[in-house]
Design a protein around this motif. Structure first.
Motif, PDB file in Angstrom:
ATOM      1  N   GLU A  80       2.850   5.906  -3.229  1.00  0.00           N
ATOM      2  CA  GLU A  80       3.874   6.684  -3.936  1.00  0.00           C
ATOM      3  C   GLU A  80       3.541   6.801  -5.428  1.00  0.00           C
ATOM      4  O   GLU A  80       3.793   7.846  -6.040  1.00  0.00           O
ATOM      5  N   PHE A  81       2.978   5.745  -5.991  1.00  0.00           N
ATOM      6  CA  PHE A  81       2.575   5.818  -7.409  1.00  0.00           C
ATOM      7  C   PHE A  81       1.537   6.942  -7.575  1.00  0.00           C
ATOM      8  O   PHE A  81       1.649   7.784  -8.460  1.00  0.00           O
ATOM      9  N   THR A  82       0.531   6.933  -6.702  1.00  0.00           N
ATOM     10  CA  THR A  82      -0.538   7.935  -6.815  1.00  0.00           C
ATOM     11  C   THR A  82       0.000   9.348  -6.575  1.00  0.00           C
ATOM     12  O   THR A  82      -0.384  10.293  -7.265  1.00  0.00           O
ATOM     13  N   ARG A  83       0.884   9.474  -5.607  1.00  0.00           N
ATOM     14  CA  ARG A  83       1.440  10.807  -5.306  1.00  0.00           C
ATOM     15  C   ARG A  83       2.210  11.377  -6.498  1.00  0.00           C
ATOM     16  O   ARG A  83       2.084  12.553  -6.827  1.00  0.00           O
ATOM     17  N   THR A  84       3.012  10.536  -7.152  1.00  0.00           N
ATOM     18  CA  THR A  84       3.908  11.061  -8.192  1.00  0.00           C
ATOM     19  C   THR A  84       3.232  11.166  -9.569  1.00  0.00           C
ATOM     20  O   THR A  84       3.745  11.854 -10.443  1.00  0.00           O
ATOM     21  N   LEU A  85       2.101  10.468  -9.748  1.00  0.00           N
ATOM     22  CA  LEU A  85       1.406  10.542 -11.041  1.00  0.00           C
ATOM     23  C   LEU A  85       0.597  11.826 -11.145  1.00  0.00           C
ATOM     24  O   LEU A  85      -0.061  12.240 -10.177  1.00  0.00           O
ATOM     25  N   ALA A  86       0.613  12.407 -12.338  1.00  0.00           N
ATOM     26  CA  ALA A  86      -0.308  13.510 -12.618  1.00  0.00           C
ATOM     27  C   ALA A  86      -1.694  12.921 -12.847  1.00  0.00           C
ATOM     28  O   ALA A  86      -1.842  11.733 -13.177  1.00  0.00           O
TER      29      ALA A  86
ATOM     30  N   SER B  83      -7.267  -8.962  -5.827  1.00  0.00           N
ATOM     31  CA  SER B  83      -6.725  -8.399  -4.577  1.00  0.00           C
ATOM     32  C   SER B  83      -5.749  -7.272  -4.867  1.00  0.00           C
ATOM     33  O   SER B  83      -5.723  -6.253  -4.163  1.00  0.00           O
ATOM     34  N   LEU B  84      -4.940  -7.464  -5.905  1.00  0.00           N
ATOM     35  CA  LEU B  84      -3.993  -6.406  -6.253  1.00  0.00           C
ATOM     36  C   LEU B  84      -4.759  -5.164  -6.720  1.00  0.00           C
ATOM     37  O   LEU B  84      -4.426  -4.035  -6.366  1.00  0.00           O
TER      38      LEU B  84
ATOM     39  N   PRO C  15       0.824  -1.227   0.000  1.00  0.00           N
ATOM     40  CA  PRO C  15       0.000   0.000   0.000  1.00  0.00           C
ATOM     41  C   PRO C  15       0.854   1.272   0.000  1.00  0.00           C
ATOM     42  O   PRO C  15       0.505   2.258  -0.663  1.00  0.00           O
ATOM     43  N   GLY C  16       1.981   1.236   0.692  1.00  0.00           N
ATOM     44  CA  GLY C  16       2.880   2.404   0.702  1.00  0.00           C
ATOM     45  C   GLY C  16       3.456   2.658  -0.688  1.00  0.00           C
ATOM     46  O   GLY C  16       3.576   3.809  -1.131  1.00  0.00           O
ATOM     47  N   TYR C  17       3.808   1.600  -1.405  1.00  0.00           N
ATOM     48  CA  TYR C  17       4.344   1.759  -2.762  1.00  0.00           C
ATOM     49  C   TYR C  17       3.272   2.345  -3.686  1.00  0.00           C
ATOM     50  O   TYR C  17       3.540   3.267  -4.460  1.00  0.00           O
TER      51      TYR C  17
ATOM     52  N   ALA D 147      -6.945   0.318  -5.902  1.00  0.00           N
ATOM     53  CA  ALA D 147      -8.126   1.182  -5.752  1.00  0.00           C
ATOM     54  C   ALA D 147      -8.070   1.934  -4.426  1.00  0.00           C
ATOM     55  O   ALA D 147      -8.402   3.121  -4.355  1.00  0.00           O
ATOM     56  N   ASP D 148      -7.614   1.261  -3.370  1.00  0.00           N
ATOM     57  CA  ASP D 148      -7.465   1.933  -2.066  1.00  0.00           C
ATOM     58  C   ASP D 148      -6.503   3.118  -2.166  1.00  0.00           C
ATOM     59  O   ASP D 148      -6.605   4.087  -1.425  1.00  0.00           O
TER      60      ASP D 148
END
Ligand SMILES: C[S@@+](CC[C@H](N)C(=O)[O-])C[C@H]1O[C@@H](n2cnc3c(N)ncnc32)[C@H](O)[C@@H]1O
Length: 201
Positions: free
Chosen positions: A124-130, A164-165, A119-121, A170-171
């Motif tokens: 980071e994907f969501t944070r760095t994506l526009a 599950s992934l 979930p932490g990774y 989605a979370d």
């Protein structure tokens, strides 16, 4: 940073050189991803290993650069493609600004991530994506079973049920664009391979 992949970086590069583009369905997945992200900004190949997929995305017209936690992998990638950018860094805390990426390729790079850390990774994907940015994930799939650990030549790895992934993604705020399974081909572990294409709304 020292990681399990440092010790096997050269062998991995040789292995990857032989097989990386041998499967037509994998090539189709990378081409589709390239079509979604081309011309929209920088794209990070996270867990890029020796850099062959970063270079392939570049050949498809994508503004790709690579990041890997293994310094040995990054030095092999830099030696093979001196004109491209490769950074040492971890998906656990990316040294990249918020909303700076048009896309993320994570091709078998979260297979070793303990489930509690994933979930932490993805965060980071969501944070760095526009907004509107895409993620392509490649991983070992486990059908209806639970997340399961298996012995991997390098270090412990995990197989994930695709649903599950997807629920974890989605979370983290990512939505599904598409999914694909393919059966293992000769020479691969006898596991179904999963691909998920995601988008940040
Ligand atoms: C199985 S290899 C895949 C390499 C490449 N993506 C490919 O498909 O050939 C996994 C790669 O992910 C990298 N990796 C693992 N955990 C990582 C992390 N937290 N951050 C960045 N890279 C990571 C490893 O160092 C290794 O190079």
């Amino acid at each position: 940073m020292t990681t399990a992949y440092d010790a096997v970086a050269v062998q991995y590069q040789e292995f990857a050189r032989e097989i990386w583009d041998s499967d037509p369905l994998d090539r189709a997945a990378w081409t589709a991803f390239a079509d979604f992200v081309r011309g929209r900004g920088p794209v990070a190949d996270l867990g890029c290993g020796p850099g062959h997929l970063t270079a392939h995305l570049r050949s498809l017209g994508v503004e790709a650069f690579g990041v890997d936690v293994s310094a040995a992998m990054v030095s092999l990638a830099r030696a093979a493609w001196p004109e491209l950018r490769f950074d040492v860094g971890s998906m656990a805390a990316l040294d990249l600004p918020d909303a700076s990426l048009a896309g993320i390729l994570s091709w078998y790079s979260v297979i070793h991530t303990p489930p509690a850390e994933l979930p932490g990774y993805f965060g980071e994907f969501t944070r760095t994506l526009a907004s509107g940015g895409h993620v392509l994930l490649g991983f070992f799939e486990s059908g209806d079973g639970p997340v399961s650990e298996f012995d991997h030549k390098v270090t412990t790895a995990y197989r994930w049920p695709l649903d599950s992934l997807m629920a974890l993604a989605a979370d983290a705020g990512l939505v599904e664009v598409g999914r694909m399974y393919r059966e293992a081909v000769e020479g691969e572990r006898p596991f179904r391979q999963g691909r998920l294409l995601l988008r940040k709304p």
